[in-house]
Scaffold this motif. Structure first.
Motif, PDB file in Angstrom:
ATOM      1  N   CYS A 410      15.651 -20.659 -22.682  1.00  0.00           N
ATOM      2  CA  CYS A 410      14.796 -19.672 -22.021  1.00  0.00           C
ATOM      3  C   CYS A 410      15.583 -18.891 -20.981  1.00  0.00           C
ATOM      4  CB  CYS A 410      13.582 -20.336 -21.379  1.00  0.00           C
ATOM      5  SG  CYS A 410      13.959 -21.498 -20.062  1.00  0.00           S
ATOM      6  N   ASP A 414      11.185 -15.500 -21.472  1.00  0.00           N
ATOM      7  CA  ASP A 414      11.500 -15.447 -22.902  1.00  0.00           C
ATOM      8  C   ASP A 414      12.014 -16.806 -23.364  1.00  0.00           C
ATOM      9  OD1 ASP A 414      10.818 -12.750 -22.933  1.00  0.00           O
ATOM     10  OD2 ASP A 414      12.853 -12.133 -22.398  1.00  0.00           O
ATOM     11  N   ASP A 416      13.004 -19.459 -26.749  1.00  0.00           N
ATOM     12  CA  ASP A 416      13.279 -19.767 -28.151  1.00  0.00           C
ATOM     13  C   ASP A 416      13.194 -21.274 -28.332  1.00  0.00           C
ATOM     14  OD1 ASP A 416      13.767 -17.092 -28.671  1.00  0.00           O
ATOM     15  OD2 ASP A 416      15.924 -17.274 -28.298  1.00  0.00           O
ATOM     16  N   THR A 437       3.694 -22.366 -30.306  1.00  0.00           N
ATOM     17  CA  THR A 437       3.497 -20.963 -29.900  1.00  0.00           C
ATOM     18  C   THR A 437       2.312 -20.847 -28.962  1.00  0.00           C
ATOM     19  OG1 THR A 437       4.433 -20.216 -32.011  1.00  0.00           O
ATOM     20  CG2 THR A 437       3.140 -18.624 -30.750  1.00  0.00           C
ATOM     21  N   SER A 441       2.397 -19.704 -24.960  1.00  0.00           N
ATOM     22  CA  SER A 441       1.637 -18.506 -24.568  1.00  0.00           C
ATOM     23  C   SER A 441       0.635 -18.823 -23.480  1.00  0.00           C
ATOM     24  CB  SER A 441       0.939 -17.909 -25.788  1.00  0.00           C
ATOM     25  OG  SER A 441       1.861 -17.544 -26.789  1.00  0.00           O
ATOM     26  N   LYS A 446       6.821 -16.272 -23.237  1.00  0.00           N
ATOM     27  CA  LYS A 446       6.877 -15.354 -24.368  1.00  0.00           C
ATOM     28  C   LYS A 446       7.712 -15.990 -25.472  1.00  0.00           C
ATOM     29  CE  LYS A 446       6.814 -11.366 -21.242  1.00  0.00           C
ATOM     30  NZ  LYS A 446       7.576 -10.184 -20.774  1.00  0.00           N
ATOM     31  N   ASN A 448       9.770 -16.034 -28.334  1.00  0.00           N
ATOM     32  CA  ASN A 448      10.498 -15.083 -29.183  1.00  0.00           C
ATOM     33  C   ASN A 448      10.688 -15.625 -30.593  1.00  0.00           C
ATOM     34  OD1 ASN A 448      10.770 -13.231 -27.094  1.00  0.00           O
ATOM     35  ND2 ASN A 448      12.711 -14.097 -26.406  1.00  0.00           N
ATOM     36  N   ALA A 449      11.169 -16.855 -30.698  1.00  0.00           N
ATOM     37  CA  ALA A 449      11.418 -17.459 -32.005  1.00  0.00           C
ATOM     38  C   ALA A 449      11.080 -18.939 -31.925  1.00  0.00           C
ATOM     39  CB  ALA A 449      12.874 -17.259 -32.420  1.00  0.00           C
TER      40      ALA A 449
END
Length: 479
Positions: A410, A414, A416, A437, A441, A446, A448-449
């Protein structure tokens, strides 16, 4: 200094029994391989003291003579899984009072250890926070300031002053541990040398114990440097004992140096030298000696370390098990646990390491967490205004499900995520992905992947954190 990692191996083919002491010296003898010649650079050969020549004794493991750091890397790759070993111990003794091969005292210790694992959501957060603070000795505004100053300053004098202060602080904050180490080594020495010498040393150890208990640092140092070390030096010179006592004396000298370096006066002196830098003095904001000592003695680290009951109970349980309080299988598991802790907490590991053993909704789980807060070292790269990339590695053993590996990377918000799950849970990868996910959230992140896939083999720590292999993050203690 003793070889703490034990990298000094016997040289193959050089056993005393195989040496022909009557072998004459013949000029240009073809049996002498690659003889030293100061006029040229010698090439590689088959001399057995070279690591790259292979193992002439035919052992399976390559001998290492170059550095403790490379031996650490080898130990890291060979260390048994801490999650697996802890999971075995917890599941074996869950709900057990006394079993075959386990004494009553061991049962009581295991019961206390298992009781600590029954936590709710709030207790889990407190446990994680306390362990993080207890494992982060150099945390807080002062050390953040010093870290930034060291990374941005071009003055070697300032950098040297910062390192000297940190060394003093480390020894000062470890005073209780160092004192315990002094007494443990000296107690071992009284048993490692002949009784005629050991009885004399025992009297000195008793005096030292009294001075340490009363807080007489000056008296303790005088006794150590003026009586105990000279006594041991005299023993070595008269007996030529090159066995265990020599290693213990070397370790004792190191602990004495740390004890001397960790005095309050030395800490304040190094802080005054640090404050003499004009730029740093302004950022310190006129921090007084009293405020510094209060920060060191009553900071978050000192409080958390004193309240870390789980670590203390785990150490007591492991000690009782290894001293014969449990069966052979439990002893092997505890040896693996201690070995993994020692490697993962090594001075060569540039990562924060946490453990999360718990019983959650009736199911035992054990997790390890490694954190690299500077996955991208922006200060060194001249990008101090950017946010660092933080990388996490979770290893999770869940009772009834198996082992999971999760890598979380992170930068600010953001994130992953890569989750590797047991093959038995492969049909639920879509569910895992959706839940991860959602969780990210709902907590303001956020995603991303988010990737979920079956595990082929457990992730190696060095594969997730390649900076372990970088020369600038290691110290070759034999260089």
């Amino acid at each position: 200094m003793p070889d703490l990692l034990g990298v000094t191996n016997p040289v193959p083919g050089h056993d005393n029994a195989n040496i022909n002491r009557n072998m004459p010296t013949i000029p240009n003898d073809p049996r002498v391989q690659n003889a030293t010649d100061p006029t040229r650079v010698s090439g590689p050969d088959n001399r057995t003291e070279r690591q790259d020549s292979g193992d002439a004794a035919g052992s399976e493991r390559t001998l290492r003579y170059d550095s403790n750091f490379l031996t650490f890397l080898q130990r890291l790759s060979e260390t048994p899984g801490l999650a697996q070993s802890m999971g075995e111990v917890l599941r074996a003794y869950q709900g057990t009072v006394v079993t075959s091969g386990m004494g009553e005292g061991m049962a009581v210790d295991m019961a206390k250890l298992l009781e600590m694992l029954r936590v709710d959501e709030e207790g889990l957060a407190d446990f994680l926070k306390n362990q993080l603070e207890a494992g982060s000795r150099f945390s807080g505004p002062l050390f953040t300031l010093l870290r930034e100053a060291y990374g941005t300053s071009g003055s070697e004098v300032l950098k040297g002053s910062i390192l000297q202060f940190l060394k003093r602080y480390n020894d000062y904050s470890s005073s209780q541990h160092v004192q315990g180490g002094l007494l443990r080594i000296l107690t071992q020495l009284t048993r490692a040398i002949p009784a005629s010498w050991g009885s004399q040393l025992l009297d000195l150890v008793s005096q030292l114990e009294g001075k340490l208990a009363s807080g007489d640092r000056a008296g303790s140092l005088k006794l150590l440097q003026g009586s105990i070390l000279p006594f041991l030096a005299g023993y070595t010179s008269r007996t030529n004992d090159m066995g265990l006592s020599r290693t213990l004396i070397s370790m004792l000298a190191l602990e004495v140096a740390r004890y001397e370096n960790g005095s309050r006066e030395g800490l304040l002196q190094s802080f005054h030298q640090l404050s003499s830098n004009a730029a740093l003095r302004e950022r310190l904001g006129g921090l007084s000696d009293a405020a510094l000592l209060h920060l060191v003695e009553h900071g978050r680290y000192a409080k958390a370390a004193g309240a870390d009951e789980f670590a203390e109970q785990l150490a007591r349980t492991a000690q009782r098990a290894l001293q014969g309080g449990a069966g052979a299988e439990a002893q092997d598991a505890f040896r693996n646990i201690l070995s993994a802790f020692l490697v993962n907490e090594s001075v060569y590991m540039p990562l924060t390491h946490l453990v999360l053993p718990l019983e959650w909704e009736g199911r035992m789980a054990f997790s390890e967490l490694w954190v690299d807060p500077d996955a991208e070292e922006n200060l060194k790269n001249g990008r101090g205004h950017e946010d660092n990339t933080i990388r996490f590695l979770f290893k999770i053993d869940i009772q009834g499900l198996g082992f999971f590996d999760m890598v979380l990377t992170c930068r600010r918000d953001d994130v992953d995520v890569q989750l590797y799950c047991p093959p038995s849970t492969a049909p639920f990868t879509g569910t895992f992905q959706g839940e991860l996910t959602r969780i990210l959230s709902e907590n303001g992140m956020k995603p991303n992947a988010v990737q979920v896939r079956p595990m082929e083999k457990p992730l190696a720590i060095s594969a997730v954190f390649p900076k372990i292999f970088e020369g600038e993050n290691s110290i070759n203690v034999k260089a």
